[in-house]
Design a protein around this motif. Structure first.
Motif, PDB file in Angstrom:
ATOM      1  N   GLN A   3       0.825  -1.200   0.000  1.00  0.00           N
ATOM      2  CA  GLN A   3       0.000   0.000   0.000  1.00  0.00           C
ATOM      3  C   GLN A   3       0.857   1.246   0.000  1.00  0.00           C
ATOM      4  N   VAL A   5       0.465   5.387   0.689  1.00  0.00           N
ATOM      5  CA  VAL A   5      -0.443   6.336   1.315  1.00  0.00           C
ATOM      6  C   VAL A   5       0.147   7.735   1.229  1.00  0.00           C
ATOM      7  N   SER A   7      -0.127  11.789   2.224  1.00  0.00           N
ATOM      8  CA  SER A   7      -0.642  12.639   3.297  1.00  0.00           C
ATOM      9  C   SER A   7      -0.024  14.023   3.160  1.00  0.00           C
ATOM     10  N   GLY A 114      -1.061   5.410  -4.845  1.00  0.00           N
ATOM     11  CA  GLY A 114      -1.775   5.754  -3.634  1.00  0.00           C
ATOM     12  C   GLY A 114      -3.178   6.234  -3.966  1.00  0.00           C
ATOM     13  N   GLN A 115      -3.908   6.585  -2.914  1.00  0.00           N
ATOM     14  CA  GLN A 115      -5.304   6.994  -3.098  1.00  0.00           C
ATOM     15  C   GLN A 115      -5.432   8.494  -3.374  1.00  0.00           C
TER      16      GLN A 115
END
Length: 123
Positions: A3, A5, A7, A114-115
């Protein structure tokens, strides 16, 4: 599970700064080139910056050159995008992705994404 991520996004005034982070879980980033890509509302996704697996080579799109800096800390398994002098045209969702290398500022052979994290530049 592998994964990525992102931020660090948020709302910032024109001229402000943000630092985005791209962290991995389940695998190590130091085997991969990492690219930052953004997508503004109603526009196609565009490459922003790319860094080689070693960190020895970095490139940025002309639209962000001199304002955005990509870096990596392989010990922390994290890649950063320092964004300074932000303007409303930088408003977008920012994604990081792993790849096999960089073709200039564009990531090649992208695999994991990533999202995304939203960056909004507005007064």
């Amino acid at each position: 599970q592998w994964q990525l991520v992102e931020s660090g996004g948020g709302l910032v005034q024109p001229g402000g700064s943000l630092r985005l982070s791209c962290s991995a879980s389940g695998f190590t980033l130091d085997d991969y080139a990492i690219g930052w890509v953004r997508q503004a509302p109603g526009k196609e996704r565009e490459g922003v910056s790319c860094i080689s697996s070693s960190g020895g080579s970095t490139n940025a799109a002309d639209s962000v050159k001199g304002r955005f800096t990509i870096s990596r800390d392989n010990a922390k398994n994290t890649v950063y995008l320092q964004m300074n002098s932000l303007n409303p045209e930088d408003t977008a969702i920012y994604y990081c992705a792993t790849g096999s290398g960089c073709s200039g500022y564009v990531l090649s052979g992208s695999t994991y994404w990533g999202q995304g994290t939203q960056v909004t530049v507005s007064s």
